[in-house]
Design an enzyme around this catalytic site. Structure first.
Site, PDB file in Angstrom:
ATOM      1  N   LYS A  53      -7.261  36.164  11.374  1.00  0.00           N
ATOM      2  CA  LYS A  53      -7.335  37.603  11.069  1.00  0.00           C
ATOM      3  C   LYS A  53      -5.985  38.268  11.345  1.00  0.00           C
ATOM      4  O   LYS A  53      -5.141  37.702  12.061  1.00  0.00           O
ATOM      5  CB  LYS A  53      -8.430  38.242  11.934  1.00  0.00           C
ATOM      6  CG  LYS A  53      -8.168  38.170  13.440  1.00  0.00           C
ATOM      7  CD  LYS A  53      -9.406  38.527  14.255  1.00  0.00           C
ATOM      8  CE  LYS A  53      -9.119  38.444  15.750  1.00  0.00           C
ATOM      9  NZ  LYS A  53     -10.368  38.506  16.555  1.00  0.00           N
ATOM     10  N   ARG A 105     -19.868  45.509  21.558  1.00  0.00           N
ATOM     11  CA  ARG A 105     -19.022  45.896  20.438  1.00  0.00           C
ATOM     12  C   ARG A 105     -19.803  45.718  19.146  1.00  0.00           C
ATOM     13  O   ARG A 105     -20.055  46.664  18.433  1.00  0.00           O
ATOM     14  CB  ARG A 105     -17.742  45.055  20.470  1.00  0.00           C
ATOM     15  CG  ARG A 105     -16.678  45.516  19.518  1.00  0.00           C
ATOM     16  CD  ARG A 105     -15.378  44.766  19.726  1.00  0.00           C
ATOM     17  NE  ARG A 105     -15.421  43.377  19.274  1.00  0.00           N
ATOM     18  CZ  ARG A 105     -14.345  42.587  19.223  1.00  0.00           C
ATOM     19  NH1 ARG A 105     -13.161  43.032  19.624  1.00  0.00           N
ATOM     20  NH2 ARG A 105     -14.454  41.344  18.792  1.00  0.00           N
ATOM     21  N   TYR A 148      18.094  58.899  20.411  1.00  0.00           N
ATOM     22  CA  TYR A 148      17.394  60.168  20.226  1.00  0.00           C
ATOM     23  C   TYR A 148      17.014  60.807  21.550  1.00  0.00           C
ATOM     24  O   TYR A 148      16.569  60.124  22.477  1.00  0.00           O
ATOM     25  CB  TYR A 148      16.121  59.950  19.402  1.00  0.00           C
ATOM     26  CG  TYR A 148      16.388  59.696  17.939  1.00  0.00           C
ATOM     27  CD1 TYR A 148      17.160  60.573  17.184  1.00  0.00           C
ATOM     28  CD2 TYR A 148      15.843  58.581  17.313  1.00  0.00           C
ATOM     29  CE1 TYR A 148      17.390  60.335  15.835  1.00  0.00           C
ATOM     30  CE2 TYR A 148      16.058  58.340  15.968  1.00  0.00           C
ATOM     31  CZ  TYR A 148      16.834  59.214  15.224  1.00  0.00           C
ATOM     32  OH  TYR A 148      17.049  58.978  13.900  1.00  0.00           O
ATOM     33  N   MET A 161      13.108  54.136  14.742  1.00  0.00           N
ATOM     34  CA  MET A 161      12.282  53.536  13.693  1.00  0.00           C
ATOM     35  C   MET A 161      12.823  52.180  13.246  1.00  0.00           C
ATOM     36  O   MET A 161      12.080  51.227  13.082  1.00  0.00           O
ATOM     37  CB  MET A 161      12.200  54.484  12.485  1.00  0.00           C
ATOM     38  CG  MET A 161      11.223  54.008  11.425  1.00  0.00           C
ATOM     39  SD  MET A 161      11.174  55.073   9.974  1.00  0.00           S
ATOM     40  CE  MET A 161      10.598  56.612  10.660  1.00  0.00           C
TER      41      MET A 161
END
Ligand SMILES: *Cc1c(COP(=O)(O)O)cnc(C)c1O
Length: 366
Positions: free
Chosen positions: A36, A129, A257, A306
């Site tokens: 998965k 779950r 930043y 990013m």
């Protein structure tokens, strides 16, 4: 010399881990490979093909489209879909996928189409779950008996804390509950071909719970969640990048930043072409994560951007163009994850499609 950012996937490591897991289970126990989430952030086709070549008995995905992609690429191994959604159920028949049936809603939808379909019944034994509860079993038995086209191929549950010795009593309780519930349902409906409970840590820590089939994801990718066993496994994925630029900073210069870090003394920093859009999230910033340059640890300075990070290389001899290891078979991804308060699963599955994958094939047996 090195290229840009790339994830190297080593089929020989996968084969090694496959054999280690096989050696931990009885010969008659089937092995399912969990592929998965792009095979834990790598490449599900490459992994599925390699596992099929090695002789894996089963594969599992989370969602139906993941299974369709494997079928369309020519994978013929049985595929279990762990969490099928209601609007995708027809594709189970179309693509020969086996659903984990976790609720009456799913069961009702499946019983409407009267064609043969192998199914696995999911029991909730304490993860809370997905799955049927103990109180559901009588009604569940009735439904199954009224739906003979749904073939009782498997019955499964999932452990909540198989890697955690402090929770072993809870895990043993789940095992007892699974045994009792699956016996009860088998009495109502007849038996199931595969009874299965264990994930990787279950396989390694609870041999008495292997039943007919075991499911491994993280172990195949080289992380047994156990320091005592980690030498037995080889990490499958290695993430490399490169030094784009080096800057020399004076005291007071901000880094990145928001000037999240400011040089206190003269500093040398390197800018690397990998950022949160590649899956190195902001939690690794401010020194919680780092990389390896010439085998030395270079912590991330400032915030993760990013497309880039900056790392502190003040004490490291290095040059623009040098190769950088984010993690590899020696500098482990689980340690990088742990340093930032997360787990290997999250770090690996976050690695985005932008990162180029490259492949080490299985050794030619001839
Ligand atoms: C993801 C998953 C697994 C694999 O777990 P690992 O810890 O990676 O081995 C097994 N079973 C189920 C139901 C899962 O969702």
């Amino acid at each position: 010399m090195s290229g840009h950012t790339r994830l190297v996937l080593d089929a020989q490591a996968l084969a090694h881990n496959y054999r280690v897991l096989r050696s931990k289970t009885a010969p008659q126990t089937a092995l399912l490979g969990v592929v998965k989430a792009m095979a834990y952030g790598s490449d599900s086709l490459f992994v599925a093909r390699t596992l099929a070549q090695l002789g894996i008995d089963y594969l599992a995905v989370a969602y139906v489209p993941e299974g369709i992609a494997l079928r369309e690429a020519g994978i013929h191994t049985p595929i279990l879909v762990l969490h099928p959604q209601l609007d995708q159920l027809d594709e189970l028949w179309n693509y020969c996928l086996e659903p984990s049936v976790y609720s009456f809603r799913v069961l009702q939808a499946l019983s409407a189409r009267k064609e043969q379909l192998p199914i696995h019944i999911k029991l909730n034994t304490g993860l809370n779950r997905l799955g049927f509860d103990r109180e559901d079993l009588a009604q569940l038995g009735q439904y199954l008996n009224q739906s003979p086209h749904l073939k009782r191929t498997g019955i499964l549950s999932h452990l909540a804390a198989s890697e955690d010795p402090e929770q072993d009593q809870y895990t043993r309780g789940q095992l007892a509950e699974f045994t009792a519930m699956s016996d009860e349902l088998a009495q109502l409906t007849g038996g199931f071909t595969y009874k299965h409970l264990c994930n990787t840590s279950g396989i390694l820590r609870f041999p008495e719970a292997h039943f007919d089939l075991v499911r491994s994801g993280i172990g195949l990718y080289g992380y047994p969640n156990d320091v005592a066993l980690e030498q037995e496994f080889i990490p499958f994925a290695s993430l490399y990048t490169v030094i784009s630029q080096i800057h020399h900073l004076k005291p007071g210069n901000g880094i990145g930043y928001n000037r999240a870090e400011v040089a206190k003394q003269p500093m040398k920093i390197a800018t690397l072409p990998i950022g949160h859009a590649d899956g190195i999230s902001r939690i690794y910033g401010l020194g919680k994560g780092g990389v390896w340059i010439n085998d030395q640890w270079a912590p991330i300075v400032g915030n993760v951007c990013m497309d880039m990070i900056m790392v502190n290389v003040t004490d490291i001899e290095c040059a623009e163009g040098d190769e950088v290891v984010v993690f590899d078979q020696k500098h482990r991804a689980d340690q990088l994850a742990e340093g930032a308060g997360t787990i290997s699963y999250e770090l690996l599955t976050a690695l985005s499609r932008r990162i180029k994958r490259s492949y080490v094939p299985l050794e030619d047996p001839n």
